[in-house]
Design a protein around this motif. Structure first.
Motif, PDB file in Angstrom:
ATOM      1  N   PRO A 138       0.818  -1.206   0.000  1.00 33.65           N
ATOM      2  CA  PRO A 138       0.000   0.000   0.000  1.00 33.65           C
ATOM      3  C   PRO A 138       0.852   1.257   0.000  1.00 33.65           C
ATOM      4  O   PRO A 138       1.866   1.332   0.700  1.00 33.65           O
ATOM      5  N   ARG A 160      -5.269   3.558  -1.441  1.00 28.20           N
ATOM      6  CA  ARG A 160      -5.662   2.600  -2.479  1.00 28.20           C
ATOM      7  C   ARG A 160      -6.893   3.101  -3.228  1.00 28.20           C
ATOM      8  O   ARG A 160      -6.980   3.010  -4.458  1.00 28.20           O
ATOM      9  N   PRO A 322     -10.308  -3.094  -2.832  1.00 27.46           N
ATOM     10  CA  PRO A 322      -9.724  -3.695  -1.628  1.00 27.46           C
ATOM     11  C   PRO A 322     -10.796  -4.029  -0.591  1.00 27.46           C
ATOM     12  O   PRO A 322     -11.809  -3.327  -0.472  1.00 27.46           O
ATOM     13  N   ARG A 325     -10.601  -4.847   5.437  1.00 27.43           N
ATOM     14  CA  ARG A 325      -9.428  -5.112   6.274  1.00 27.43           C
ATOM     15  C   ARG A 325      -8.146  -4.579   5.632  1.00 27.43           C
ATOM     16  O   ARG A 325      -7.117  -4.467   6.291  1.00 27.43           O
ATOM     17  N   GLU A 326      -8.191  -4.253   4.326  1.00 27.86           N
ATOM     18  CA  GLU A 326      -7.043  -3.677   3.635  1.00 27.86           C
ATOM     19  C   GLU A 326      -7.083  -2.153   3.640  1.00 27.86           C
ATOM     20  O   GLU A 326      -6.149  -1.515   3.153  1.00 27.86           O
ATOM     21  N   ARG A 327      -8.132  -1.587   4.186  1.00 31.43           N
ATOM     22  CA  ARG A 327      -8.253  -0.124   4.254  1.00 31.43           C
ATOM     23  C   ARG A 327      -8.848   0.265   5.609  1.00 31.43           C
ATOM     24  O   ARG A 327      -9.842   0.981   5.694  1.00 31.43           O
ATOM     25  N   CYS A 469      -6.411 -12.749   9.662  1.00 32.52           N
ATOM     26  CA  CYS A 469      -6.609 -12.145   8.336  1.00 32.52           C
ATOM     27  C   CYS A 469      -6.692 -13.195   7.237  1.00 32.52           C
ATOM     28  O   CYS A 469      -6.498 -12.874   6.055  1.00 32.52           O
ATOM     29  N   ASN A 472      -4.009 -13.397   4.595  1.00 35.72           N
ATOM     30  CA  ASN A 472      -3.797 -12.255   3.702  1.00 35.72           C
ATOM     31  C   ASN A 472      -2.633 -11.445   4.258  1.00 35.72           C
ATOM     32  O   ASN A 472      -2.746 -10.807   5.311  1.00 35.72           O
ATOM     33  N   THR A 474      -1.109  -8.698   3.241  1.00 36.15           N
ATOM     34  CA  THR A 474      -1.280  -7.243   3.292  1.00 36.15           C
ATOM     35  C   THR A 474      -2.067  -6.834   4.527  1.00 36.15           C
ATOM     36  O   THR A 474      -1.694  -5.907   5.253  1.00 36.15           O
ATOM     37  N   ALA A 475      -3.171  -7.547   4.789  1.00 36.79           N
ATOM     38  CA  ALA A 475      -3.996  -7.224   5.953  1.00 36.79           C
ATOM     39  C   ALA A 475      -3.248  -7.518   7.250  1.00 36.79           C
ATOM     40  O   ALA A 475      -3.315  -6.750   8.218  1.00 36.79           O
ATOM     41  N   GLN A 478      -0.762  -4.816   8.048  1.00 40.30           N
ATOM     42  CA  GLN A 478      -1.415  -3.638   8.611  1.00 40.30           C
ATOM     43  C   GLN A 478      -1.736  -3.851  10.085  1.00 40.30           C
ATOM     44  O   GLN A 478      -1.567  -2.942  10.907  1.00 40.30           O
ATOM     45  N   GLN A 484       4.105  -4.687   4.121  1.00 41.33           N
ATOM     46  CA  GLN A 484       3.896  -6.038   3.607  1.00 41.33           C
ATOM     47  C   GLN A 484       5.222  -6.670   3.185  1.00 41.33           C
ATOM     48  O   GLN A 484       5.433  -7.869   3.353  1.00 41.33           O
TER      49      GLN A 484
END
Length: 500
Positions: A138, A160, A322, A325-327, A469, A472, A474-475, A478, A484
């Motif tokens: 991200p 994103r 996204p 959970r990614e934002r 997550c 995932n 990326t999540a 975060q 990541q």
């Protein structure tokens, strides 16, 4: 010194035309221009070299520009193709755009229009690459869209999402189809509406969910029918394609479309025509198709349930939305919005959202994404007493739906799975050396037994973040507060068989 940037590939069997267009491009700052005089050689060059844009003449020996264009759209859909030709007929332009050309212009080309078209193609390609990279890592900051009013219905401050807005503005003038992918509840229809609003189409935005429609119902819904087409058809009726004329047709859950219906949709996108039920005469459609799905269409191709040619028509432009959970940075904004919205519907003052409640909401996984968050908040608002969003209602939701309760800085057991032991102090009973992030209180971790080694605590926290997550990365990154790439390096270093 030869440029290492992606090239603009100019394909024309006329050496004079090659030199003239190369000079125009170089005069406008495009330094890396490669020339090719044979269509078959051009296709080989695309396979072996980094090509950003192709400029293609239509009439060439061995293989025509139409055939090259068709193969480019099928095999290299991410490379924009701008057609340059001496054929100034409407039929040629329409045919090229139907096949999937990015733009079409006649010779002698207008140097300013050519430079503008190439710049636009390069911008779209660059934004597509950025969106792909942002799915991996991200960005910290991204400039917002030029026309923020178009996206006012989408509540976000996520970099994103800002990148997606930029991409939508870049592709808005294009007549090509757009495919929006993402989990259920991420707001795909809102983005489809934004694509419509950002464009210059005067017709309406028409949405339909095609999941569960058999072929006859699909045809009747989209294309309409003539009187007498089937029993009970006592009068003719237009379909949604007719209603969307001059505008945008949004097809949700496109991955569930039946095979026969896929053939008809392919014809609509490719030829711009359709047949109402009971008619032998095709009708013309001037619409933009935007489709959405939460399915993996590539996997469905391999399973034989989704047509490859339709897929490549749909991915002329593509957006991956996204998951929430990614934002997570958007959760406070969304909570405030949904609290105000729910209170207004009830005719009550909006309850305050405590820091404890916000922390609780910010840590959840949300398999249902924004739609799930909205439902949680709406239920809590309806049961609010005393002017504050009830923490117990939110905690009970997570306990009953996810098999766990969530604990923040405010006490109560966070992440204690059903059946796990609970110590008298309220925390989970742990084996010696086991660290629990689930007993997190302010800046303290609770444990029992011997004091854990740092490497043990690190491994446990990373494993737990990945579990929460659904693996995932990326999540999970975060959640852990790292990038990541940092998490990926740790996982590679500590993979089974590697030395920690």
């Amino acid at each position: 010194m030869k440029s290492t940037s992606p090239a603009i590939l100019l394909v024309d069997d006329d050496p004079v035309a090659l030199q003239i267009i190369q000079r125009i491009l170089q005069a406008n700052g495009f330094g890396n221009v490669e020339l090719c005089s044979e269509s078959l050689e051009a296709l080989e060059m695309v396979k072996t070299r980094s090509v950003a844009v192709m400029l293609l003449d239509l009439f060439m020996p061995k293989r025509s520009g139409f055939e090259v264009l068709q193969q480019m759209v099928q095999d290299f859909p991410d490379i924009p193709v701008i057609v340059l030709t001496s054929d100034d007929t409407i039929d040629a332009a329409v045919r090229c755009m139907k096949i999937g050309a990015f733009d079409f212009m006649t010779k002698p080309v207008d140097r300013h229009r050519l430079a503008s078209a190439v710049n636009h193609a390069l911008r779209v390609r660059e934004l597509e690459k950025r969106l792909t990279l942002f799915g991996e890592e991200p960005p910290e900051e991204v400039a917002g869209p030029r026309e923020p009013g178009v996206f006012s219905g989408i509540i976000t401050r996520s970099p994103r999402m800002q990148a997606i807005f930029q991409y939508i503005e870049a592709i808005a003038p294009s007549p090509k189809a757009v495919l929006i992918t993402g989990e259920s509840g991420t707001g795909k229809e809102l983005l489809a509406r934004a694509i419509h609003q950002a464009g210059d189409r005067e017709g309406p935005f028409v949405a339909v969910n095609v999941a569960g429609l058999d072929d006859v119902l699909f045809s009747d819904t989209l294309f309409g029918h003539l009187r007498g087409a089937f029993t009970g058809a006592d009068r003719s009726r237009g379909g949604l394609v007719e209603r969307a004329q001059g505008g945008t047709l949004f097809l949700d859950e496109i991955g569930d479309l039946e095979p026969l219906s896929q053939v008809k949709l392919l014809r609509l996108i490719q030829e711009g025509e359709y047949y109402p039920l009971g008619s032998d005469e095709p009708r013309q459609a001037s619409i933009r198709i935007v489709a959405a799905t939460n399915a993996d269409l590539l996997e469905r191709q391999h399973q034989g349930t989704f047509r490859k040619d339709l897929y490549y028509r749909l991915v002329s432009h593509r957006i991956r939305v996204p998951a929430l959970r990614e934002r997570r940075e958007d959760i406070p904004l969304l909570v405030d919005h949904f609290v105000a919205e729910a209170a207004a519907e009830l005719g009550e003052p909006a309850p305050a959202v405590s820091d404890d409640a916000l922390r609780l909401l910010a840590r959840a996984g949300y398999p249902g994404n924004i739609r799930e968050l909205q439902a949680i908040v709406a239920d809590a608002v309806s049961r609010a007493r005393g002017g504050e969003l009830p923490l117990s209602v939110i905690r009970e939701y997570f306990r009953t739906t996810q098999g766990e309760s969530v604990r923040g800085d405010f006490g109560e057991d966070q992440g204690v799975r059903e059946g796990a032991g609970v110590s008298p102090g309220g925390g989970r009973s742990l084996a010696a050396g086991e660290v629990s992030p689930e007993g997190f209180q302010g800046e303290r971790l609770s444990w029992s037994g011997s004091f854990p080694m740092l490497a043990e605590a690190e491994r446990f926290l990373i494993t737990e973040a990945l579990r929460r997550c659904d693996n995932n990365q990326t999540a999970a990154a975060q959640l852990l507060g790292v990038s990541q790439s940092t998490l990926s390096r740790w996982l590679r270093k500590n993979a089974p068989g590697q030395n920690a």
